[in-house]
Scaffold this active site. Structure first.
Site, mmCIF file in Angstrom:
data_model
loop_
_atom_site.group_PDB
_atom_site.id
_atom_site.type_symbol
_atom_site.label_atom_id
_atom_site.label_comp_id
_atom_site.label_asym_id
_atom_site.label_seq_id
_atom_site.Cartn_x
_atom_site.Cartn_y
_atom_site.Cartn_z
ATOM 1 N N ASP A 27 0.792 -1.248 0.000
ATOM 2 C CA ASP A 27 0.000 0.000 0.000
ATOM 3 C C ASP A 27 0.819 1.290 0.000
ATOM 4 O OD1 ASP A 27 -1.557 -2.110 0.848
ATOM 5 O OD2 ASP A 27 -2.268 -1.134 2.663
ATOM 6 N N GLU A 206 -10.571 -2.209 4.333
ATOM 7 C CA GLU A 206 -9.236 -1.691 4.626
ATOM 8 C C GLU A 206 -9.065 -0.309 3.986
ATOM 9 O OE1 GLU A 206 -6.531 -5.657 4.837
ATOM 10 O OE2 GLU A 206 -6.892 -5.007 2.796
HETATM 11 C C1 FRU Z 1 -4.018 -3.490 2.717
HETATM 12 C C2 FRU Z 1 -3.384 -3.943 4.020
HETATM 13 C C3 FRU Z 1 -3.719 -2.985 5.137
HETATM 14 C C4 FRU Z 1 -2.597 -3.183 6.101
HETATM 15 C C5 FRU Z 1 -1.431 -3.450 5.187
HETATM 16 C C6 FRU Z 1 -0.429 -4.433 5.722
HETATM 17 O O1 FRU Z 1 -3.370 -3.961 1.591
HETATM 18 O O2 FRU Z 1 -3.816 -5.263 4.328
HETATM 19 O O3 FRU Z 1 -4.989 -3.163 5.691
HETATM 20 O O4 FRU Z 1 -2.390 -2.069 6.916
HETATM 21 O O5 FRU Z 1 -1.965 -3.931 3.971
HETATM 22 O O6 FRU Z 1 0.710 -4.485 4.897
#
Ligand code: FRU
Length: 502
Positions: A27, A206
């Site tokens: 992300d 998310e």
């Molecule tokens: C989304 C996610 C978020 C988390 C991160 C962990 O892709 O699952 O919810 O903070 O990636 O790397």
């Protein structure tokens, strides 16, 4: 070495999209604009090309196109790994971190798993920078927000709400979004929640974002846009993707204005996830960018030294069209600076027997096709296919088709024969998205291709599709094709783009 030869280890590196120099990236995080600099941080595992203990990698840019890699901004600590989050400019030093001056504050999720029980704990924490983002200091009293009863409790996005004179935090909590308010970024109180019954629940919620946008063609009207990524379910072919809701933000809570079952997707492609927008972007711009991947197969994508890239940064606008509101997106205009040579073709008739094959080849390119059907366009009852589009093909015979299916009223990408796809059974596919009301059946097609990706925007950006592809070798040749009908190309504009990866 020939200029275009790819070093084996970097065979799959996109050339004008952001990727980390080495190792795993997911992300985008901590996106903030301050003193002429765009910061882009990201979920980063410096120890390998698989997901692992999460850090925040960091890069900066003056134009959203040329990025400079910076040292890792945040390392895991005694409170856990550093999961996704945002950064804000604390203009009035409400946090007290900056001796009355403005400074940058990162708000992120600390993530731990109890080794004996496997219990997950996620809480929200702060780090601040007194030197324009060069170095970051974790707040001594982290975490600042906990809800021990909620195992999924992550990905804070914070903004300053001028009307209420407070900070607002938007958080993902499994199957809904929660809202909190604070005057100093350190003490937070719960103000409401949204979404248990709304939109798509095909996966954990998310990476939310919330912002207000003016309706461009309706003076004095605006809407709040709530963006929510959903992790996908194993049985869903689409994998992870991102939806959005339109409504208002009142009393510390988002209130949707559309039927609860309505689902609006940010991007109809397979590879755009966890996107959020830059805080404090200048001139009222709202610019978002996502992780150009999909949790379904992210860990399996062909890779040697690094794995993962971002989409192009895109400007978001709300427009009234076809009797409804539409969120439009187009890559930022700064990308025109990458154009290295252009060609224009005009007024060309194309039939199934006479596709248009301009004599050109490029690994990195931007295309704009304006066209129309030459005859009557059949409706959904028609027996035969009626399609037109652009085929990107390589000398090895690998091809990606981007087209309009007029009978179905859809924009599609077909990557069944685009190249390497053996790493996951769902990768090779044709998928589509419905044309938006008011778009018509021969929308403009804008395409950005960068070795391993295509980003497609139809109409004025009311449809977007982003897909990874893995052709064995470039360059791409282009062909405008039709199936079942004839078209007239009004203009086909092609720009070769510069290599831009440092
Ligand atoms: C989304 C996610 C978020 C988390 C991160 C962990 O892709 O699952 O919810 O903070 O990636 O790397």
């Amino acid at each position: 070495m020939k200029k275009d030869a790819r070093p084996a280890a970097d065979q799959w590196r996109p050339q004008y999209h952001f990727s980390a120099p080495v190792n795993w990236l997911n992300d985008p995080n901590g996106m903030v604009y301050h003193n002429g600099i765009y910061h882009l941080m990201y979920q980063y595992h410096p120890g390998g090309i698989e997901w692992g203990p999460m850090h925040w990698g960091h890069a900066t840019s003056r134009d959203l196109v040329h990025w400079e890699h910076r040292p890792v901004a945040l390392y895991p600590d005694e409170n856990g790994m550093i999961f996704s989050g945002c950064a804000v400019v604390d203009h009035k030093d409400s946090s007290g971190f900056f001796e009355g001056k403005p400074g940058l504050v990162a708000v992120f999720t600390h993530h731990t798993v109890q080794p004996d029980t496997g219990t997950v704990c996620q809480s929200q924490s702060l780090a601040y920078s007194r030197d324009e983002g060069q170095t970051w200091i974790k707040y001594a009293d982290n975490p600042v927000l906990k809800e021990p009863s909620l195992p999924d409790f992550r990905d804070p996005k914070v903004f300053w709400h001028d009307t209420e004179q407070c900070w607002v935090m938007v958080l993902a909590a499994g199957d809904h979004i929660r809202f909190y308010a604070s005057r100093n970024l350190k003490e937070w109180s719960y103000t409401g929640e949204f979404g248990r019954q709304q939109g798509s629940h095909h996966g954990v919620w998310e990476c939310p974002d919330l912002f207000e946008l003016p309706v461009r063609n309706r003076p004095r009207q605006s809407r709040w846009v709530l963006v929510v990524s959903i992790g996908g379910l194993p049985q869903d072919i689409e994998g992870s993707r991102t939806q959005y809701f339109l409504g208002r933000f009142e009393g510390g809570c988002f209130i949707g204005e559309e039927p609860v079952e309505k689902v609006r997707w940010m991007d109809g492609g397979r590879d755009n996830y966890a996107g959020v927008t830059w805080s404090d972007a200048p001139d009222g711009r709202r610019i978002w960018l996502g992780w150009m991947s999909n949790w379904k197969y992210a860990a399996l994508l062909p890779a040697e030294r690094f794995r993962g890239a971002m989409t192009l940064p895109r400007e978001l606008e709300l427009h009234h069209q076809g009797g409804e509101l539409q969120l439009r997106q187009l890559p930022v205009s700064e990308l025109a600076g990458l154009r290295a040579g252009s060609a224009l073709w005009e007024e060309i008739a194309v039939s199934p027997q006479t596709p248009f094959k301009p004599d050109c080849a490029a690994e990195l390119l931007e295309l704009l096709l304006e066209w129309e059907w030459s005859g009557m366009v059949p409706g959904p009852d028609s027996e035969s296919a009626y399609e037109a589009g652009i085929r990107l093909w390589t000398q090895d015979g690998q091809e990606t088709r981007i087209g309009i299916d007029a009978r179905q009223g859809e924009l599609y990408i077909d990557r069944t024969a685009s190249g390497e796809s053996s790493f996951h059974p769902d990768f090779a596919c044709r998928h589509s998205m419905k044309l938006a009301p008011g778009t018509g059946k021969s929308p403009k097609l804008r395409i950005w291709a960068d070795r391993i990706s295509v980003e497609v925007f139809a109409g004025e950006g009311e449809l977007a599709m982003t897909d990874l592809i893995y052709p064995a070798a470039g360059p791409f040749r282009i062909e405008v094709y039709t199936i079942g009908g004839n078209i007239r190309i009004r203009t086909l504009n092609m720009h070769k783009l510069h290599i831009n990866q440092r």
